[in-house]
Design a protein around this motif. Structure first.
Motif, PDB file in Angstrom:
ATOM      1  N   LEU A  71     -20.838  38.736   7.024  1.00 17.45           N
ATOM      2  CA  LEU A  71     -20.453  37.320   7.044  1.00 17.45           C
ATOM      3  C   LEU A  71     -21.412  36.572   7.953  1.00 17.45           C
ATOM      4  O   LEU A  71     -21.643  36.976   9.085  1.00 17.45           O
ATOM      5  N   THR A  72     -21.959  35.484   7.435  1.00 15.26           N
ATOM      6  CA  THR A  72     -22.893  34.709   8.231  1.00 15.26           C
ATOM      7  C   THR A  72     -22.775  33.232   7.892  1.00 15.26           C
ATOM      8  O   THR A  72     -21.944  32.848   7.062  1.00 15.26           O
ATOM      9  N   PHE A  73     -23.584  32.396   8.520  1.00 17.74           N
ATOM     10  CA  PHE A  73     -23.381  30.948   8.522  1.00 17.74           C
ATOM     11  C   PHE A  73     -24.668  30.218   8.135  1.00 17.74           C
ATOM     12  O   PHE A  73     -25.767  30.683   8.424  1.00 17.74           O
ATOM     13  N   GLY A  74     -24.495  29.024   7.530  1.00  9.98           N
ATOM     14  CA  GLY A  74     -25.661  28.214   7.222  1.00  9.98           C
ATOM     15  C   GLY A  74     -25.288  26.911   6.548  1.00  9.98           C
ATOM     16  O   GLY A  74     -24.144  26.701   6.132  1.00  9.98           O
ATOM     17  N   LEU A  81     -29.005  32.082   4.481  1.00 16.56           N
ATOM     18  CA  LEU A  81     -27.952  32.460   3.538  1.00 16.56           C
ATOM     19  C   LEU A  81     -28.551  33.097   2.290  1.00 16.56           C
ATOM     20  O   LEU A  81     -28.056  34.116   1.796  1.00 16.56           O
ATOM     21  N   ARG A  82     -29.623  32.503   1.776  1.00 18.29           N
ATOM     22  CA  ARG A  82     -30.227  33.056   0.564  1.00 18.29           C
ATOM     23  C   ARG A  82     -30.768  34.460   0.801  1.00 18.29           C
ATOM     24  O   ARG A  82     -30.608  35.345  -0.040  1.00 18.29           O
ATOM     25  N   ALA A  83     -31.411  34.666   1.944  1.00 19.75           N
ATOM     26  CA  ALA A  83     -31.958  35.993   2.230  1.00 19.75           C
ATOM     27  C   ALA A  83     -30.846  37.021   2.398  1.00 19.75           C
ATOM     28  O   ALA A  83     -30.957  38.161   1.920  1.00 19.75           O
ATOM     29  N   THR A  84     -29.758  36.639   3.064  1.00 15.33           N
ATOM     30  CA  THR A  84     -28.644  37.568   3.248  1.00 15.33           C
ATOM     31  C   THR A  84     -28.008  37.917   1.911  1.00 15.33           C
ATOM     32  O   THR A  84     -27.689  39.090   1.642  1.00 15.33           O
ATOM     33  N   ALA A 133     -17.845  24.746  15.916  1.00 20.69           N
ATOM     34  CA  ALA A 133     -17.130  25.697  16.774  1.00 20.69           C
ATOM     35  C   ALA A 133     -17.134  27.103  16.188  1.00 20.69           C
ATOM     36  O   ALA A 133     -16.285  27.930  16.538  1.00 20.69           O
ATOM     37  N   LYS A 134     -18.109  27.398  15.334  1.00 21.98           N
ATOM     38  CA  LYS A 134     -18.104  28.656  14.586  1.00 21.98           C
ATOM     39  C   LYS A 134     -18.157  29.898  15.460  1.00 21.98           C
ATOM     40  O   LYS A 134     -17.727  30.973  15.041  1.00 21.98           O
ATOM     41  N   ALA A 135     -18.688  29.771  16.684  1.00 19.24           N
ATOM     42  CA  ALA A 135     -18.766  30.940  17.573  1.00 19.24           C
ATOM     43  C   ALA A 135     -17.536  31.078  18.468  1.00 19.24           C
ATOM     44  O   ALA A 135     -17.454  32.036  19.246  1.00 19.24           O
ATOM     45  N   PRO A 154     -24.841  35.665  13.320  1.00 14.40           N
ATOM     46  CA  PRO A 154     -24.814  34.231  13.611  1.00 14.40           C
ATOM     47  C   PRO A 154     -25.738  33.429  12.705  1.00 14.40           C
ATOM     48  O   PRO A 154     -26.558  33.977  11.953  1.00 14.40           O
ATOM     49  N   GLU A 155     -25.613  32.128  12.802  1.00 10.80           N
ATOM     50  CA  GLU A 155     -26.447  31.196  12.039  1.00 10.80           C
ATOM     51  C   GLU A 155     -27.921  31.497  12.270  1.00 10.80           C
ATOM     52  O   GLU A 155     -28.353  31.734  13.403  1.00 10.80           O
TER      53      GLU A 155
END
Length: 312
Positions: A71-74, A81-84, A133-135, A154-155
């Motif tokens: 799970l990650t952010f962008g 996001l595209r690479a993940t 506040a994602k973190a 993380p982002e």
């Protein structure tokens, strides 16, 4: 005595990145007239789906995930996001993308997010206050409750593992150049690049977003990754052109000219700002005559994003 069973294959064996990435000298009058030699560190050629610093920042993180859902952010046009999502498709693990902007949930997906979805990423849109506040423990707890046992990255992929992965970039440039410059969004690449360079070399970061927070972020990442400051690095913060994913007619014209002179497609969000900044700094005499200067090419152009991000 029987041998222990082999461990899982390494990511580099599965994805076969092109490492070390090529280092190419180019003849450019904007640098040559000031006695500066310009080299392009072609990290954009590392892997077609995980180009540039995306490979370097994700590799150790994905090995740590060990096949668990990531799970990650962008944002709406996030290269991270595209690479993940692409890594998940290629390696067979699940991915979740937490996307900034809940208003996007009710619109057709743009080409960037559509690519993520096509690669199997579950997209979860959140409002901008929540995203900021994602973190926080509260937001992370809510995400874990919703998506279960996931590996959180993380982002931008910037954490201690990302910085450690990017030290290889510095090692590949050791002894080859005097200054290695990279565009910065979240600071992970610069943190690792500086740590991997030899004494006497220095790293220069060109932020693509304002706010003055990146120096603190790079220092924090180096503490977490290496236990303290590592390498000689600095930031040049005058070339954000209005902020992340923003450009101007001046920057667009510069990028077009660089493409025409050197046949290199110039990514506009990061690489164009880096090359513009280095050209301006060379003109100001920031680099002594004879300096060997490397510009790290961290990505490839994204046409839809370029068209949508011009400041008018």
């Amino acid at each position: 005595m029987t041998s222990p069973p082999p461990g899982p294959p390494r990511l580099d064996a599965l994805l076969r990145p092109r490492l070390p990435s090529p280092l190419q000298e180019v003849q450019d009058e904007g640098f040559a007239r000031h006695g500066v030699r310009l080299f392009l560190k072609r990290d954009d050629l590392i892997h077609p789906d995980l180009p540039g610093n995306k490979w370097r920042k994700l590799a150790l993180n994905l090995e740590a995930a060990a096949g668990r859902t990531v799970l990650t952010f962008g944002g709406a046009y996030s290269n991270h996001l595209r690479a993940t999502a692409a890594a998940g498709r290629l390696l067979g693990f699940g991915t979740v993308g937490v996307v900034r902007g809940d208003e996007l949930a009710h619109r057709p997906l743009n080409p960037s997010l559509a690519r993520c979805a096509a690669d199997g990423m579950r997209l979860h849109f959140v409002d901008r206050t929540t995203y900021r506040a994602k973190a926080s423990p509260e937001v992370l707890a809510g995400l874990l409750s919703r998506f279960g046992d996931v590996e959180v990255i993380p982002e931008g992929g910037s954490n201690a593992l990302a910085a450690q992965g990017c030290t290889a970039l510095g090692r590949e440039l050791a002894g080859e150049v005097d200054v290695a410059a990279v565009a910065c969004g979240t600071g992970g690449t610069l943190a690792g690049l500086a740590a991997g360079l030899d004494p006497g070399q220095r790293a220069l970061g060109v932020p693509v977003v304002g706010g003055g927070f990146l120096a603190g972020e790079v220092a924090r990442l180096q503490r977490e990754a290496f236990g303290g400051p590592a390498g000689n690095w600095s930031l040049e913060e005058r070339f954000t052109f209005g902020g992340y994913a923003r450009t101007t007619p001046e920057l667009a014209a510069f990028a077009d000219g660089f493409e025409d002179r050197h046949g290199l497609p110039v990514e506009r969000v990061y690489v164009a700002k880096l090359l513009f900044a280095l050209t301006a700094l060379a003109g100001e005499g920031a680099f002594a005559p004879g300096t060997r200067l490397a510009a790290v090419i961290t990505g490839t152009p994204d046409a839809p994003l370029q068209e949508s991000s011009v400041s008018r």
